[in-house]
Design an enzyme around this catalytic site. Structure first.
Site, PDB file in Angstrom:
ATOM      1  N   LYS A 282      61.829  -3.943 123.239  1.00 14.06           N
ATOM      2  CA  LYS A 282      61.195  -2.626 123.370  1.00 14.06           C
ATOM      3  C   LYS A 282      61.358  -1.873 122.043  1.00 14.06           C
ATOM      4  O   LYS A 282      62.455  -1.821 121.493  1.00 14.06           O
ATOM      5  CB  LYS A 282      61.832  -1.850 124.517  1.00 14.06           C
ATOM      6  CG  LYS A 282      60.962  -0.731 125.025  1.00 14.06           C
ATOM      7  CD  LYS A 282      61.258  -0.375 126.467  1.00 14.06           C
ATOM      8  CE  LYS A 282      60.298   0.673 126.963  1.00 14.06           C
ATOM      9  NZ  LYS A 282      60.337   0.862 128.390  1.00 14.06           N
ATOM     10  N   GLU A 369      60.232   2.740 144.951  1.00 17.75           N
ATOM     11  CA  GLU A 369      60.302   4.020 145.650  1.00 17.75           C
ATOM     12  C   GLU A 369      60.402   3.844 147.167  1.00 17.75           C
ATOM     13  O   GLU A 369      61.098   4.612 147.843  1.00 17.75           O
ATOM     14  CB  GLU A 369      59.074   4.871 145.306  1.00 17.75           C
ATOM     15  CG  GLU A 369      59.066   5.427 143.886  1.00 17.75           C
ATOM     16  CD  GLU A 369      58.628   4.423 142.825  1.00 17.75           C
ATOM     17  OE1 GLU A 369      58.219   3.295 143.193  1.00 17.75           O
ATOM     18  OE2 GLU A 369      58.707   4.750 141.630  1.00 17.75           O
ATOM     19  N   ARG A 397      54.060   6.625 146.842  1.00 16.19           N
ATOM     20  CA  ARG A 397      54.285   5.230 147.217  1.00 16.19           C
ATOM     21  C   ARG A 397      55.015   5.085 148.556  1.00 16.19           C
ATOM     22  O   ARG A 397      54.897   4.069 149.223  1.00 16.19           O
ATOM     23  CB  ARG A 397      55.210   4.586 146.171  1.00 16.19           C
ATOM     24  CG  ARG A 397      54.550   4.077 144.952  1.00 16.19           C
ATOM     25  CD  ARG A 397      53.954   2.721 145.253  1.00 16.19           C
ATOM     26  NE  ARG A 397      52.965   2.373 144.265  1.00 16.19           N
ATOM     27  CZ  ARG A 397      53.211   1.675 143.173  1.00 16.19           C
ATOM     28  NH1 ARG A 397      54.422   1.264 142.928  1.00 16.19           N
ATOM     29  NH2 ARG A 397      52.241   1.397 142.340  1.00 16.19           N
TER      30      ARG A 397
HETATM   31  C1  LIG Z   1      55.551   3.571 140.828  1.00 19.33           C
HETATM   32  C2  LIG Z   1      56.104   4.025 139.522  1.00 19.33           C
HETATM   33  N1  LIG Z   1      57.375   4.453 139.454  1.00 19.33           N
HETATM   34  C3  LIG Z   1      57.874   4.887 138.272  1.00 19.33           C
HETATM   35  C4  LIG Z   1      57.122   4.867 137.149  1.00 19.33           C
HETATM   36  C5  LIG Z   1      57.669   5.411 135.845  1.00 19.33           C
HETATM   37  N2  LIG Z   1      57.718   4.342 134.840  1.00 19.33           N
HETATM   38  C6  LIG Z   1      56.788   4.228 133.883  1.00 19.33           C
HETATM   39  S1  LIG Z   1      57.021   2.907 132.916  1.00 19.33           S
HETATM   40  C7  LIG Z   1      58.438   2.499 133.741  1.00 19.33           C
HETATM   41  C8  LIG Z   1      59.226   1.309 133.315  1.00 19.33           C
HETATM   42  C9  LIG Z   1      58.388   0.111 133.288  1.00 19.33           C
HETATM   43  O1  LIG Z   1      59.161  -0.977 132.849  1.00 19.33           O
HETATM   44  P1  LIG Z   1      58.416  -2.285 132.449  1.00 19.33           P
HETATM   45  O2  LIG Z   1      57.387  -2.624 133.447  1.00 19.33           O
HETATM   46  O3  LIG Z   1      59.435  -3.320 132.165  1.00 19.33           O
HETATM   47  O4  LIG Z   1      57.630  -1.901 131.128  1.00 19.33           O
HETATM   48  P2  LIG Z   1      58.209  -1.552 129.680  1.00 19.33           P
HETATM   49  O5  LIG Z   1      58.066  -0.073 129.534  1.00 19.33           O
HETATM   50  O6  LIG Z   1      59.615  -2.004 129.587  1.00 19.33           O
HETATM   51  O7  LIG Z   1      57.309  -2.292 128.765  1.00 19.33           O
HETATM   52  C10 LIG Z   1      58.687   3.390 134.772  1.00 19.33           C
HETATM   53  C11 LIG Z   1      59.837   3.313 135.680  1.00 19.33           C
HETATM   54  C12 LIG Z   1      55.800   4.413 137.271  1.00 19.33           C
HETATM   55  N3  LIG Z   1      54.966   4.390 136.224  1.00 19.33           N
HETATM   56  N4  LIG Z   1      55.324   3.994 138.444  1.00 19.33           N
END
Ligand SMILES: Cc1ncc(C[n+]2csc(CCOP(=O)(O)OP(=O)(O)O)c2C)c(N)n1
Length: 641
Positions: A282, A369, A397
């Site tokens: 990241k 969630e 959700r």
């Molecule tokens: C349902 C939901 N819950 C929380 C979020 C907030 N959120 C946005 S990106 C993220 C982390 C995503 O992690 P990953 O899929 O590994 O992607 P990365 O950012 O590490 O590339 C979260 C928790 C969201 N977008 N959707």
């Protein structure tokens, strides 16, 4: 910039050598960093980490014929830059500019819109099945992060993908991070795969030895077979995915462009579902984001692109999130039944601060969630006082979990809804404008909208004091108003509103949440014009203060309701229902967010555009009292005792 201005679409990339593509990767990183440094808003880390993956996808597959489905969409700045949006890129997340997520109307290469995590696998499987039914042959590729893979729906989709046997490529972009470090058993499993080779070699040696154990009798044969099966689980990489029916390829270094291209090429040739495990970092390629991947997830504030240091800004006041987490910590000091729950949003909701103070009483369940809510119900059913801190948009959700697992059993779960209302730069998928509508009709649920920081403190105290059902309170993004904070937050009287301004009885302005402040300013403006209104804060959207609202509506003869929420089904609708049930025929103007998905823009501007500011509220009052409406208004006033 040598390459990016010339790249009109993926086909231009396909003509480039690997060395040239590496230069493109550097230009993408530079453009992303410089743009976000200038605008001060954007998902930096995820997009920087996906640059080589983006280039590999767009050189091996042929978008838009092949369909690339990105999960969440926050990692797609590189994708935007190579699909004809370089010139517009400076407008990223700016009013009227490019969205921070994917938008089908922005580009034919944006095949799927998302903002919430965990949707890509289901969507991609739908597309693959549609392709099969229509006799088409293109590829469908879902790109999902390790943080999103643990979402319930993603796991449901994996289960279905395995049984489908259809040709579908899942690219797992594994950076070991959600927003903060990823959590859970699946995440540990992925870590084991990442550290593969040495681990696997050891298992392979053991396997070799076991195979050569002399077989003495049937029992020994069975034992050895069992041991071998156990070893197979450890030896075959990605066994979990293989058992689910997907061919596992990888892990591969996600910043080695040629290696990622190779694995995707290989995946294309296979016939059933495939999972390509791509390991990325990241924030890759920019020292400040590599050093602080969590902070880099969503950067807030302009910074110096050379150093990553934030530029000095007007010091922001205390955020609502901070007021909430301080209040939660203070309450938890007094009551050891209180526990805090977050679904991968520890820093966003302030549960990270609670976790520092009470490590054993804080639970980060990952981006899950639904599970968070039902797990909270289990905690409440066992005598604890769970506080689920969650963004309004993400609680959507868990609707059935709130209804079926929490409210139906009248369990005292507290829902702290952060980012309620208009959210600004994140835009349509993240607007928190539906929570009053999806909560207020649930039996047993209490719903509050505190107007300022002290009321937020008191809303938490109110919710915690209730033992016979769930209570939700909502507060917006950003700086809190209404300091000073309370040293001791008393619960609010249950179901009671409060009159804030009594200038007169020309009209009742009934507001909730931070809109109360604008309503008070509107009253002052109107008073200068000779229009004298009463302003009341309902505080509770459920239960409404029936006596107060009916009495004031009757006395004033006209009502304007104000909420930072969809005007359909929210607070204003509740007031209309109440007045209708009371048999009171007064004109009511419901001021809220119109029935449309609201794109990104500065929060204040978006609100003003909907008349959700002092000027707009004053306008609504004038409208409800205008000649076209006057008949009804004055008819009621004439009937006043
Ligand atoms: C349902 C939901 N819950 C929380 C979020 C907030 N959120 C946005 S990106 C993220 C982390 C995503 O992690 P990953 O899929 O590994 O992607 P990365 O950012 O590490 O590339 C979260 C928790 C969201 N977008 N959707």
């Amino acid at each position: 910039m040598k390459w990016l201005p010339e790249i009109r679409g993926p086909e231009d990339l396909q003509a480039l050598s690997t060395d040239a593509l590496r230069e493109v990767a550097a230009e993408i990183r530079q453009t992303i960093v410089e743009t976000v440094a200038r605008t001060g808003s954007g998902h930096l880390g995820a997009s920087l980490g996906a640059v080589e993956l983006t280039l590999a996808l767009h050189t091996i597959f042929h978008s838009p014929q092949d369909r690339i489905v990105w999960d969440v969409g926050h990692q797609t700045y590189g994708h935007k830059l190579v699909t004809g949006r370089y010139a517009q890129f400076p407008t990223l997340r700016q009013p009227g500019g490019l969205s921070g997520f994917l938008k089908r109307r922005e580009s034919i290469h944006d095949q799927w819109e998302a903002g919430h995590g965990g949707t890509s696998l289901s969507a991609a499987l739908g597309m693959a099945r549609a392709r099969d039914l229509r006799g088409e042959t293109h590829d469908v590729v879902a790109v999902i992060g390790d943080g999103s893979l643990i979402a319930g729906m993603a796991l449901e989709a994996l289960n279905d993908i395995g049984q489908s046997r259809t040709r579908l490529i899942v690219v797992l972009n594994d950076n070991a991070m959600s927003i903060s470090r990823n959590v859970g058993a699946l995440s540990t499993y992925l870590a084991r795969l990442r550290t593969g080779p040495a681990y696997l070699r050891l298992r392979e040696d053991l396997h070799w030895i076991i195979e050569r154990v002399p077989l003495i009798g049937k029992a020994m044969v069975r034992t050895v077979e069992r041991v071998k099966e156990g070893l197979k689980q450890m030896v075959v990489p990605g066994m979990l995915f293989e058992e689910l029916g997907l061919t596992y390829l990888g892990p591969v270094d996600g910043h080695n462009l040629a290696a990622v291209q190779d694995i995707l090429r290989h995946a294309r040739q296979l016939s059933g579902p495939v999972l390509c495990h791509v390991v990325t970092v990241k924030g890759k390629g920019y020292a400040p984001t590599e050093a602080r991947p969590e902070a880099s997830h969503a950067w807030s504030g302009p910074f110096d692109p050379k150093t990553g240091v934030l530029l000095p800004r007007r010091s922001a006041g205390t955020a609502y999130t901070r007021v909430f987490s301080d209040a939660l910590i203070a309450a938890a000091v007094r009551d050891e039944r209180i526990v805090g729950i977050t679904a991968a949003m520890g820093s966003g909701t302030g549960i990270d601060r609670f976790a520092e103070r009470f490590p054993n009483r804080a639970f980060d369940v990952g981006m899950a969630e639904q599970h968070a809510v039902t797990m909270a119900a289990g905690l409440a059913a066992s005598g604890l006082r769970p506080v689920v801190a969650i963004y309004s948009t993400f609680l959507q959700r868990a609707f059935d979990q709130i209804v079926h697992d929490v409210a139906h059993q009248a369990l005292p779960v507290v829902f702290a809804l952060d980012r309620a209302g208009v959210v600004g730069e994140d835009g349509a998928t993240h607007q928190g404008v539906f929570d009053l509508a999806y909560l207020r009709h649930i039996p047993a649920m209490g719903v509050l909208a505190p107007r300022d920081a002290p009321h937020l403190q008191r809303a938490l105290a109110t919710a915690l004091a209730r033992g016979d059902g769930p209570t939700a309170f909502r507060y917006p993004r950003g700086e809190a108003t209404g300091a000073p904070l309370l040293a001791e937050a008393e619960p609010l009287p249950w179901g009671r509103g409060e009159v804030l301004v009594e200038h007169g009885r020309d009209c009742l302005v009934l507001a909730v949440g931070p809109m109360c402040e604008s309503a008070v300013r509107a009253a002052a403006q109107l008073a200068g014009e000779g229009v004298h209104v009463t302003v009341a804060d309902a505080i509770f959207v459920k239960p409404l203060d029936r006596d107060l609202i009916v009495a004031l509506a009757h006395a004033c003869g006209a009502v304007v309701t104000v909420e930072e929420h969809a005007s359909a089904g929210g607070f204003g609708s509740a007031v209309l229902e109440l007045l209708a049930a009371a048999g009171l025929a007064v004109p009511v103007r419901v001021l809220g967010v119109p029935d449309a998905f609201v794109d990104h823009g500065r929060r204040d501007d978006v609100l003003a555009g909907f008349g959700l500011d002092a000027a707009g509220i004053a306008g609504a009052v004038r409208h409800v009292l205008s000649p076209g409406r006057a008949g009804a208004a004055w008819a009621v006033r004439d009937r006043r005792p």
